[in-house]
Design a protein around this motif. Sequence first.
Motif, PDB file in Angstrom:
ATOM      1  N   ALA A  84      35.707  23.086 -50.771  1.00 49.26           N
ATOM      2  CA  ALA A  84      36.031  23.284 -49.506  1.00 49.26           C
ATOM      3  C   ALA A  84      36.839  21.950 -48.845  1.00 49.26           C
ATOM      4  N   GLN A  85      35.746  20.693 -49.085  1.00 51.83           N
ATOM      5  CA  GLN A  85      36.075  19.648 -48.508  1.00 51.83           C
ATOM      6  C   GLN A  85      37.407  19.044 -49.085  1.00 51.83           C
ATOM      7  N   TYR A 124      41.278  18.064 -47.610  1.00 55.20           N
ATOM      8  CA  TYR A 124      41.739  16.770 -47.789  1.00 55.20           C
ATOM      9  C   TYR A 124      43.069  17.050 -48.548  1.00 55.20           C
ATOM     10  N   ALA A 125      43.078  17.547 -49.654  1.00 54.93           N
ATOM     11  CA  ALA A 125      44.267  17.683 -50.635  1.00 54.93           C
ATOM     12  C   ALA A 125      45.579  18.322 -49.709  1.00 54.93           C
ATOM     13  N   TYR A 126      45.226  19.343 -48.970  1.00 51.53           N
ATOM     14  CA  TYR A 126      46.185  19.819 -48.227  1.00 51.53           C
ATOM     15  C   TYR A 126      46.715  19.444 -46.869  1.00 51.53           C
ATOM     16  N   SER A 127      45.888  18.106 -46.470  1.00 51.47           N
ATOM     17  CA  SER A 127      46.107  17.666 -45.325  1.00 51.47           C
ATOM     18  C   SER A 127      47.390  16.729 -45.299  1.00 51.47           C
ATOM     19  N   PRO A 128      47.789  16.192 -44.224  1.00 53.71           N
ATOM     20  CA  PRO A 128      48.903  15.167 -44.147  1.00 53.71           C
ATOM     21  C   PRO A 128      48.411  13.876 -44.546  1.00 53.71           C
ATOM     22  N   VAL A 152      27.784  12.786 -52.916  1.00 54.50           N
ATOM     23  CA  VAL A 152      28.792  11.798 -53.223  1.00 54.50           C
ATOM     24  C   VAL A 152      29.749  12.240 -54.721  1.00 54.50           C
ATOM     25  N   SER A 153      30.767  12.370 -54.427  1.00 52.93           N
ATOM     26  CA  SER A 153      31.804  12.692 -55.480  1.00 52.93           C
ATOM     27  C   SER A 153      32.950  11.727 -55.891  1.00 52.93           C
ATOM     28  N   THR A 154      33.070  11.448 -57.223  1.00 53.27           N
ATOM     29  CA  THR A 154      34.372  10.583 -57.363  1.00 53.27           C
ATOM     30  C   THR A 154      35.171  11.503 -58.162  1.00 53.27           C
ATOM     31  N   LEU A 155      36.428  11.495 -57.936  1.00 53.99           N
ATOM     32  CA  LEU A 155      37.663  12.379 -58.571  1.00 53.99           C
ATOM     33  C   LEU A 155      38.794  11.615 -58.327  1.00 53.99           C
ATOM     34  N   ILE A 156      39.980  12.443 -59.301  1.00 51.90           N
ATOM     35  CA  ILE A 156      41.399  11.781 -59.103  1.00 51.90           C
ATOM     36  C   ILE A 156      42.120  12.961 -58.722  1.00 51.90           C
ATOM     37  N   LEU A 157      43.001  12.553 -57.718  1.00 55.78           N
ATOM     38  CA  LEU A 157      44.074  13.748 -57.510  1.00 55.78           C
ATOM     39  C   LEU A 157      45.434  12.960 -58.265  1.00 55.78           C
ATOM     40  N   HIS A 158      45.988  13.859 -58.834  1.00 61.56           N
ATOM     41  CA  HIS A 158      47.344  13.253 -59.514  1.00 61.56           C
ATOM     42  C   HIS A 158      48.321  14.446 -59.828  1.00 61.56           C
ATOM     43  N   ARG A 159      49.556  14.184 -60.197  1.00 60.65           N
ATOM     44  CA  ARG A 159      50.704  15.174 -60.503  1.00 60.65           C
ATOM     45  C   ARG A 159      50.902  14.796 -61.906  1.00 60.65           C
ATOM     46  N   ARG A 160      51.282  16.053 -62.497  1.00 61.90           N
ATOM     47  CA  ARG A 160      51.880  16.073 -64.030  1.00 61.90           C
ATOM     48  C   ARG A 160      52.665  16.974 -64.300  1.00 61.90           C
ATOM     49  N   ASP A 161      54.138  16.903 -64.481  1.00 59.82           N
ATOM     50  CA  ASP A 161      54.966  17.707 -64.567  1.00 59.82           C
ATOM     51  C   ASP A 161      55.443  18.546 -63.410  1.00 59.82           C
TER      52      ASP A 161
END
Length: 209
Positions: free
Chosen positions: A163-164, A168-172, A191-200
Amino acid sequence: MHFDPAAHGVHQYLFPTRFFEEQTRASLTPLPGAAVRADLKLRLMDAVEHLTDTSEPETDLAIYLALLLQHAFTGFDQHAAANHRNRALCWWLNVGFPAKRIEGNSRLFASYTRACTAAARAVDADEPICRALIQRCFAPQPATNLASRIAPDRIHLYPEIAAQLAGYAYSPYRKDGPLLLIDIGAGTLDVSTLILHRRDGEQFCSFHF
């Protein structure tokens, strides 16, 4: 809709995770001489983890959720209902689940589901929220033609981290790339580590820790 008009900033939309209890009623705001019930989530999680009786922490969580729902419904009726006179209202209850995933946490999931269901039933009873009412709402309910404001199929649990991240992902303020997400709770630190990215042209999220 804010919860506390006297507060400032984000605090207008937050409630502490505790309630005050007398024999015949419970309240989100202090009552003279009333007992304070706190650590609601942690006590339930501890009971589940140690395989002890969950009935009391489940009841406490249900009381708190019922008080929040009652407050939200009252605020809506007073301040927003007139703007929705021609609309059919459809209420949902979405609750954060204190685990990375629901799978593998069936006992905690069942406890949360029972508490949420009892809370939704309690606010339909049109009675002061109290322990006796909540305990009645845990019992199996007779069939009725009366519609509940929050039907059981509109109660959903979502892992808190998901949910958190969605917020964040849908926020400006979203930015692609590595992300460190820290959740400082009332008694927990996640504590979480992650990567947001785009592909195709599609968006992806890769969890690491």
